[in-house]
Design an enzyme around this catalytic site. Structure first.
Site, PDB file in Angstrom:
ATOM      1  N   ASP A   1      68.596 101.580 126.050  1.00  0.00           N
ATOM      2  CA  ASP A   1      69.150 100.456 126.594  1.00  0.00           C
ATOM      3  C   ASP A   1      70.054 100.467 127.633  1.00  0.00           C
ATOM      4  O   ASP A   1      70.477 101.537 128.142  1.00  0.00           O
ATOM      5  CB  ASP A   1      70.019  99.528 125.302  1.00  0.00           C
ATOM      6  CG  ASP A   1      69.859  98.244 125.497  1.00  0.00           C
ATOM      7  OD1 ASP A   1      69.254  97.220 124.500  1.00  0.00           O
ATOM      8  OD2 ASP A   1      70.290  97.279 126.518  1.00  0.00           O
TER       9      ASP A   1
ATOM     10  N   ASP B   1      67.679 102.249 132.093  1.00  0.00           N
ATOM     11  CA  ASP B   1      67.194 101.063 132.751  1.00  0.00           C
ATOM     12  C   ASP B   1      65.594 101.135 132.789  1.00  0.00           C
ATOM     13  O   ASP B   1      65.351 102.105 133.714  1.00  0.00           O
ATOM     14  CB  ASP B   1      67.892 100.797 133.948  1.00  0.00           C
ATOM     15  CG  ASP B   1      67.681  99.631 134.612  1.00  0.00           C
ATOM     16  OD1 ASP B   1      66.451  99.058 134.390  1.00  0.00           O
ATOM     17  OD2 ASP B   1      68.436  99.123 135.358  1.00  0.00           O
ATOM     18  N   VAL B   2      64.870 100.319 132.012  1.00  0.00           N
ATOM     19  CA  VAL B   2      63.349 100.370 132.335  1.00  0.00           C
ATOM     20  C   VAL B   2      62.986 100.348 133.660  1.00  0.00           C
ATOM     21  O   VAL B   2      61.747 100.377 134.181  1.00  0.00           O
ATOM     22  CB  VAL B   2      62.562  99.593 131.281  1.00  0.00           C
ATOM     23  CG1 VAL B   2      63.061  99.971 129.889  1.00  0.00           C
ATOM     24  CG2 VAL B   2      62.933  98.011 131.578  1.00  0.00           C
TER      25      VAL B   2
ATOM     26  N   ASN C   1      60.037  97.218 124.639  1.00  0.00           N
ATOM     27  CA  ASN C   1      60.656  96.054 124.042  1.00  0.00           C
ATOM     28  C   ASN C   1      61.464  95.447 125.297  1.00  0.00           C
ATOM     29  O   ASN C   1      61.772  94.294 124.977  1.00  0.00           O
ATOM     30  CB  ASN C   1      61.218  96.368 122.833  1.00  0.00           C
ATOM     31  CG  ASN C   1      62.254  95.360 122.147  1.00  0.00           C
ATOM     32  OD1 ASN C   1      61.904  94.199 121.933  1.00  0.00           O
ATOM     33  ND2 ASN C   1      63.703  95.721 122.440  1.00  0.00           N
TER      34      ASN C   1
ATOM     35  N   TYR D   1      58.218  84.413 133.868  1.00  0.00           N
ATOM     36  CA  TYR D   1      58.124  84.884 132.554  1.00  0.00           C
ATOM     37  C   TYR D   1      56.577  84.926 132.045  1.00  0.00           C
ATOM     38  O   TYR D   1      56.202  85.842 131.363  1.00  0.00           O
ATOM     39  CB  TYR D   1      58.892  84.345 131.576  1.00  0.00           C
ATOM     40  CG  TYR D   1      59.401  84.834 130.224  1.00  0.00           C
ATOM     41  CD1 TYR D   1      60.247  85.854 130.047  1.00  0.00           C
ATOM     42  CD2 TYR D   1      58.429  84.448 129.192  1.00  0.00           C
ATOM     43  CE1 TYR D   1      60.600  86.422 128.823  1.00  0.00           C
ATOM     44  CE2 TYR D   1      58.752  85.120 127.919  1.00  0.00           C
ATOM     45  CZ  TYR D   1      59.676  85.881 127.619  1.00  0.00           C
ATOM     46  OH  TYR D   1      59.840  86.628 126.379  1.00  0.00           O
TER      47      TYR D   1
ATOM     48  N   LYS E   1      54.573  88.542 131.192  1.00  0.00           N
ATOM     49  CA  LYS E   1      53.952  88.651 129.616  1.00  0.00           C
ATOM     50  C   LYS E   1      52.638  88.878 129.569  1.00  0.00           C
ATOM     51  O   LYS E   1      51.987  89.453 128.965  1.00  0.00           O
ATOM     52  CB  LYS E   1      54.616  87.648 128.754  1.00  0.00           C
ATOM     53  CG  LYS E   1      56.432  87.881 128.666  1.00  0.00           C
ATOM     54  CD  LYS E   1      56.752  89.118 128.115  1.00  0.00           C
ATOM     55  CE  LYS E   1      58.163  89.179 127.735  1.00  0.00           C
ATOM     56  NZ  LYS E   1      58.630  90.683 127.008  1.00  0.00           N
TER      57      LYS E   1
HETATM   58  N1  NAD Z   1      63.860  85.965 121.427  1.00  0.00           N
HETATM   59  C1  NAD Z   1      62.544  85.264 121.773  1.00  0.00           C
HETATM   60  O1  NAD Z   1      62.626  84.350 121.511  1.00  0.00           O
HETATM   61  C2  NAD Z   1      61.596  86.114 122.042  1.00  0.00           C
HETATM   62  C3  NAD Z   1      60.261  85.597 122.166  1.00  0.00           C
HETATM   63  C4  NAD Z   1      59.090  86.292 122.569  1.00  0.00           C
HETATM   64  C5  NAD Z   1      59.283  87.640 123.272  1.00  0.00           C
HETATM   65  N2  NAD Z   1      60.679  88.004 123.201  1.00  0.00           N
HETATM   66  C6  NAD Z   1      60.697  89.397 123.859  1.00  0.00           C
HETATM   67  O2  NAD Z   1      61.350  90.244 122.902  1.00  0.00           O
HETATM   68  C7  NAD Z   1      61.943  91.603 123.641  1.00  0.00           C
HETATM   69  C8  NAD Z   1      63.294  91.665 122.917  1.00  0.00           C
HETATM   70  O3  NAD Z   1      64.194  90.619 123.374  1.00  0.00           O
HETATM   71  P1  NAD Z   1      65.386  89.903 122.397  1.00  0.00           P
HETATM   72  O4  NAD Z   1      64.889  88.714 122.014  1.00  0.00           O
HETATM   73  O5  NAD Z   1      65.301  90.773 121.435  1.00  0.00           O
HETATM   74  O6  NAD Z   1      66.327  89.949 123.249  1.00  0.00           O
HETATM   75  P2  NAD Z   1      67.874  90.669 123.403  1.00  0.00           P
HETATM   76  O7  NAD Z   1      68.547  90.175 124.583  1.00  0.00           O
HETATM   77  O8  NAD Z   1      68.739  90.476 122.320  1.00  0.00           O
HETATM   78  O9  NAD Z   1      67.497  92.128 123.460  1.00  0.00           O
HETATM   79  C9  NAD Z   1      66.688  92.698 124.794  1.00  0.00           C
HETATM   80  C10 NAD Z   1      67.642  94.162 125.023  1.00  0.00           C
HETATM   81  O10 NAD Z   1      67.014  94.528 126.305  1.00  0.00           O
HETATM   82  C11 NAD Z   1      68.085  95.339 126.929  1.00  0.00           C
HETATM   83  N3  NAD Z   1      67.691  95.146 128.486  1.00  0.00           N
HETATM   84  C12 NAD Z   1      67.750  94.014 129.240  1.00  0.00           C
HETATM   85  N4  NAD Z   1      67.348  94.658 130.536  1.00  0.00           N
HETATM   86  C13 NAD Z   1      66.957  95.804 130.377  1.00  0.00           C
HETATM   87  C14 NAD Z   1      66.691  96.745 131.492  1.00  0.00           C
HETATM   88  N5  NAD Z   1      66.411  96.709 132.559  1.00  0.00           N
HETATM   89  N6  NAD Z   1      66.272  98.211 130.935  1.00  0.00           N
HETATM   90  C15 NAD Z   1      66.510  98.366 129.725  1.00  0.00           C
HETATM   91  N7  NAD Z   1      67.024  97.863 128.703  1.00  0.00           N
HETATM   92  C16 NAD Z   1      67.265  96.359 129.046  1.00  0.00           C
HETATM   93  C17 NAD Z   1      69.349  94.255 126.923  1.00  0.00           C
HETATM   94  O11 NAD Z   1      70.441  95.318 126.995  1.00  0.00           O
HETATM   95  C18 NAD Z   1      69.073  93.992 125.285  1.00  0.00           C
HETATM   96  O12 NAD Z   1      69.872  94.871 124.482  1.00  0.00           O
HETATM   97  C19 NAD Z   1      62.001  91.160 125.069  1.00  0.00           C
HETATM   98  O13 NAD Z   1      60.850  91.710 125.777  1.00  0.00           O
HETATM   99  C20 NAD Z   1      61.599  89.482 124.950  1.00  0.00           C
HETATM  100  O14 NAD Z   1      61.168  89.150 126.315  1.00  0.00           O
HETATM  101  C21 NAD Z   1      61.724  87.300 122.618  1.00  0.00           C
END
Ligand code: NAD
Length: 269
Positions: free
Chosen positions: A33, A59-60, A86, A150, A154
């Site tokens: 992360d 950092d991805v 993720n 977004y 996706k």
């Molecule tokens: N929460 C929702 O409603 C939802 C719905 C559909 C899809 N998603 C997807 O699920 C995945 C996880 O999201 P979440 O909801 O758990 O959010 P979250 O913000 O709780 O977790 C995301 C994590 O990604 C990390 N991150 C952000 N940018 C980064 C980078 N450049 N390099 C490495 N790490 C990075 C953040 O520090 C965080 O810890 C994401 O891809 C999000 O788009 C979430």
């Protein structure tokens, strides 16, 4: 023994819950992360659940950090069996208001971060005949209003996953793509968009979820076990996707009505 998993964005939300789900099955975890604090918390929770692993800042957006992570997996675990792309960020705003910088930022993380993760880990996955799990979103399939950057990122993740499913079958690498609807995490913290009202609306959608990140991690675990390619954890999402495939115009009309309502709400503020 196939029990080594790497997760990006593992410092929070779904990434953390997936770490815990696989830890409970005795998997060894490589957790990455950009949040060091988040990673420490996840590792502590994993250890409490009886699991073990290592954390590495990554950092991805930076391919060299992903190849360094792959190297660390090789050194510490001798390879990797599942790669979970993720890490992601949230964004919103009508197309006319989004800047090109908003687009670059969104695509760099949510789409190119996944492309880079797949590419950096491909040599290790070829060795292990492992699996890729890409986290997309229902946004990829439904194209909801006021989140075009977004949606596109996706949808790109879904297209990439379909491409890899086809191309990697000969190498016996399985591919899965996950499309959840909204659920409560810290995703709003990363929100970028032109108006605060839009951020508030996304916040309300995250809160409205009938299921938790932990439920979703459990569902993904089960569906990967059943070799399901496209994983839709929300029941409503599964229904909406069926309608979209049969009668797309119904969904376009619903989304257009939603866009009108959102515009009216934003104007009223
Ligand atoms: N929460 C929702 O409603 C939802 C719905 C559909 C899809 N998603 C997807 O699920 C995945 C996880 O999201 P979440 O909801 O758990 O959010 P979250 O913000 O709780 O977790 C995301 C994590 O990604 C990390 N991150 C952000 N940018 C980064 C980078 N450049 N390099 C490495 N790490 C990075 C953040 O520090 C965080 O810890 C994401 O891809 C999000 O788009 C979430």
């Amino acid at each position: 023994m196939h029990n080594r998993i790497m997760i990006t964005g593992a410092g929070s939300g779904l990434g953390r819950e997936m770490a815990l789900r696989w830890a409970r099955e005795g998997w060894r975890l490589a957790l990455s992360d950009i949040s060091d604090g988040g990673l420490q918390e996840t590792l502590s929770a994993v250890r409490e659940a009886g699991g073990e692993g290592f954390i590495q800042r990554c950092d991805v957006r930076d391919y060299s950090q992903l190849t360094a992570l792959a190297q660390a997996c090789e050194q510490k675990f001798g390879g990797i069996d599942i790669v979970v792309n993720n890490a992601g960020v949230a964004s919103g705003g009508f197309f006319g208001e989004l800047s090109l910088e908003d687009w670059d930022w969104q695509i760099a993380i949510n789409l190119m971060g996944v492309v880079k993760g797949c590419k950096a880990f491909l040599p290790l996955l070829e060795q292990s005949k492992g699996k890729i799990i890409n986290i997309a979103s229902m946004a990829a399939l439904m194209q909801g209003p006021a989140m075009s950057n977004y949606n596109v990122a996706k949808a790109g993740v879904v297209a990439l996953s379909e491409s890899l499913l086809v191309e990697l079958r000969q190498q016996e690498i399985d591919v899965h793509v996950v499309c959840p609807s909204f659920f409560q995490t810290n995703l709003l913290d990363s929100f970028r968009g032109p108006t605060p009202a839009m951020k508030a609306q996304v916040g309300r959608l995250l809160e409205s979820s009938p299921i938790t990140a932990s439920d979703i991690a459990g569902y993904i675990f089960d569906q990967v076990g059943k070799c399901e390619f496209m994983i839709l954890p929300h029941e409503q999402g599964r229904m909406a996707w069926q309608i979209k495939q049969q009668t797309p115009q119904l969904i376009y009309d619903e989304m257009a009505t939603m866009a009108d309502k959102m515009r009216a709400k934003v104007k009223a503020r």
